[in-house]
Scaffold this motif. Structure first.
Motif, PDB file in Angstrom:
ATOM      1  N   VAL A  14     105.636  52.619 -27.445  1.00  0.00           N
ATOM      2  CA  VAL A  14     104.967  53.665 -26.669  1.00  0.00           C
ATOM      3  C   VAL A  14     105.526  53.718 -25.253  1.00  0.00           C
ATOM      4  CG1 VAL A  14     102.814  53.426 -27.986  1.00  0.00           C
ATOM      5  CG2 VAL A  14     103.106  52.144 -25.843  1.00  0.00           C
ATOM      6  N   ASP A  15     105.303  54.855 -24.596  1.00  0.00           N
ATOM      7  CA  ASP A  15     105.601  55.027 -23.180  1.00  0.00           C
ATOM      8  C   ASP A  15     104.276  55.054 -22.424  1.00  0.00           C
ATOM      9  OD1 ASP A  15     108.392  55.212 -23.411  1.00  0.00           O
ATOM     10  OD2 ASP A  15     108.287  57.341 -23.871  1.00  0.00           O
TER      11      ASP A  15
ATOM     12  N   GLU B 119     106.779  65.960 -18.300  1.00  0.00           N
ATOM     13  CA  GLU B 119     106.505  67.400 -18.323  1.00  0.00           C
ATOM     14  C   GLU B 119     107.241  68.079 -19.475  1.00  0.00           C
ATOM     15  OE1 GLU B 119     106.104  71.107 -15.213  1.00  0.00           O
ATOM     16  OE2 GLU B 119     107.455  69.455 -14.710  1.00  0.00           O
ATOM     17  N   ALA B 120     108.462  67.663 -19.732  1.00  0.00           N
ATOM     18  CA  ALA B 120     109.232  68.264 -20.820  1.00  0.00           C
ATOM     19  C   ALA B 120     108.582  67.994 -22.167  1.00  0.00           C
ATOM     20  CB  ALA B 120     110.659  67.717 -20.802  1.00  0.00           C
ATOM     21  N   GLU B 121     107.986  66.826 -22.330  1.00  0.00           N
ATOM     22  CA  GLU B 121     107.399  66.448 -23.616  1.00  0.00           C
ATOM     23  C   GLU B 121     105.976  66.956 -23.807  1.00  0.00           C
ATOM     24  OE1 GLU B 121     109.879  62.327 -24.564  1.00  0.00           O
ATOM     25  OE2 GLU B 121     107.877  62.188 -23.683  1.00  0.00           O
TER      26      GLU B 121
ATOM     27  N   PRO C  95      96.627  58.114 -16.050  1.00  0.00           N
ATOM     28  CA  PRO C  95      97.569  57.412 -16.927  1.00  0.00           C
ATOM     29  C   PRO C  95      97.763  58.185 -18.232  1.00  0.00           C
ATOM     30  CG  PRO C  95      95.404  56.407 -17.105  1.00  0.00           C
ATOM     31  CD  PRO C  95      95.291  57.462 -16.041  1.00  0.00           C
ATOM     32  N   ARG C  96      98.924  58.001 -18.820  1.00  0.00           N
ATOM     33  CA  ARG C  96      99.233  58.640 -20.098  1.00  0.00           C
ATOM     34  C   ARG C  96      99.914  57.623 -21.002  1.00  0.00           C
ATOM     35  NH1 ARG C  96     100.249  64.152 -18.960  1.00  0.00           N
ATOM     36  NH2 ARG C  96     100.652  64.567 -21.170  1.00  0.00           N
ATOM     37  N   VAL C  97      99.616  57.690 -22.283  1.00  0.00           N
ATOM     38  CA  VAL C  97     100.295  56.855 -23.271  1.00  0.00           C
ATOM     39  C   VAL C  97     100.848  57.782 -24.335  1.00  0.00           C
ATOM     40  CG1 VAL C  97     100.122  54.957 -24.913  1.00  0.00           C
ATOM     41  CG2 VAL C  97      98.708  54.940 -22.852  1.00  0.00           C
TER      42      VAL C  97
ATOM     43  N   GLY D 299     106.853  60.887 -28.129  1.00  0.00           N
ATOM     44  CA  GLY D 299     106.829  62.073 -27.281  1.00  0.00           C
ATOM     45  C   GLY D 299     105.525  62.838 -27.276  1.00  0.00           C
ATOM     46  N   LYS D 300     104.483  62.272 -27.880  1.00  0.00           N
ATOM     47  CA  LYS D 300     103.187  62.941 -27.920  1.00  0.00           C
ATOM     48  C   LYS D 300     102.099  61.996 -27.448  1.00  0.00           C
ATOM     49  CE  LYS D 300     104.507  65.847 -31.879  1.00  0.00           C
ATOM     50  NZ  LYS D 300     104.189  66.231 -33.279  1.00  0.00           N
TER      51      LYS D 300
END
Length: 244
Positions: free
Chosen positions: A82-83, A212-214, A221-223, A227-228
């Motif tokens: 994950v990112d 932003e592109a994804e 925070p985002r996980v 790409g989703k």
């Protein structure tokens, strides 16, 4: 008849010179004292961090592609990757770290999870030398050196202490904090010099562009997985969602 030249000497001249040198000496001593007080004050702003309980980790870290990748030496073939996007000025990021870092560490060490931590600085509102950027620069210096234990504890400290240090720390403070947490001398001086700030701006900008592109927007925070966004009602549940 011979003439004799008479020179009148100021009887106070020697005393004046002595007084001048005394003033200079007083000024120099005052400068030294003030400098000592300032340096001592800077140290006291961060010396409490030496008393923090240090967390030992048994995973590795690798810096690349604008992220710090945390993984076990031999992750499972089916390990989830994950990112994790976070901003050092984001209170929700600080709360997420407090709530989930221990579980995340365990999952990484067991080989079930690989995490790419991606720093953002959008909360600096365009300030190229804002808190988010300088914090990211400091952490970047540690990550590039491969000092994994220090990285994990330093990142946690900057997030946990966010409310108290936000927009109050200079590069010296970030450097002193890293030193208290065990960073090497070279890393400490790199942070102190501020030489990583420009690179941190580039890194955080690239991460914002990627996010932003994804997903179409930048927030934290985002996980993300593949790409989703990981779909959960509460982001604090993201680990349960991806591991189960």
């Amino acid at each position: 008849m011979s003439s004799k030249s008479t020179r009148v000497t100021d009887p106070n001249a020697k005393g004046s010179n002595t007084f001048l040198w005394a003033i200079i000496a007083v000024v120099l001593v005052a400068a030294v004292v003030i400098g000592y007080i300032v340096m001592s004050g800077q140290g006291k702003k961060t010396e409490y961090l030496a008393d923090r309980e240090s967390v030992d980790v048994s995973f590795g870290s690798e810096f690349g592609d604008n992220a710090v990748t945390l993984s076990a030496a031999n992750p499972a073939a089916e390990a989830v990757e994950v990112d994790l996007y976070e901003d050092y000025s984001c209170s929700y990021c600080a709360q997420l770290a407090e709530n989930t870092d221990e579980q995340m560490q365990a999952a990484i060490e067991s080989g079930d999870l690989i995490v790419n931590i991606r720093s953002l600085n959008f909360l600096d509102r365009g300030n190229a030398d804002g808190h988010s950027t300088r914090a990211a620069a400091a952490v970047l210096a540690v990550a590039e050196a491969g000092e994994t234990d220090v990285y994990w504890n330093y990142r946690a400290a900057l997030l946990e202490e966010q409310e108290d240090i936000y927009n109050k720390w200079s590069n010296d403070d970030f450097a002193n904090a890293a030193q208290e947490l065990g960073a090497s001398e070279g890393v400490v001086e790199k942070i102190r010099s501020g030489e990583s700030v420009s690179a941190a701006n580039d890194l955080t900008t690239a991460n914002a562009d990627k996010l932003e592109a994804e997903t179409g927007q930048v927030s934290s925070p985002r996980v993300l997985r593949d790409g989703k966004d990981v779909e959960v009602d509460d982001i604090n549940q993201w680990l349960d969602a991806v591991l189960n």
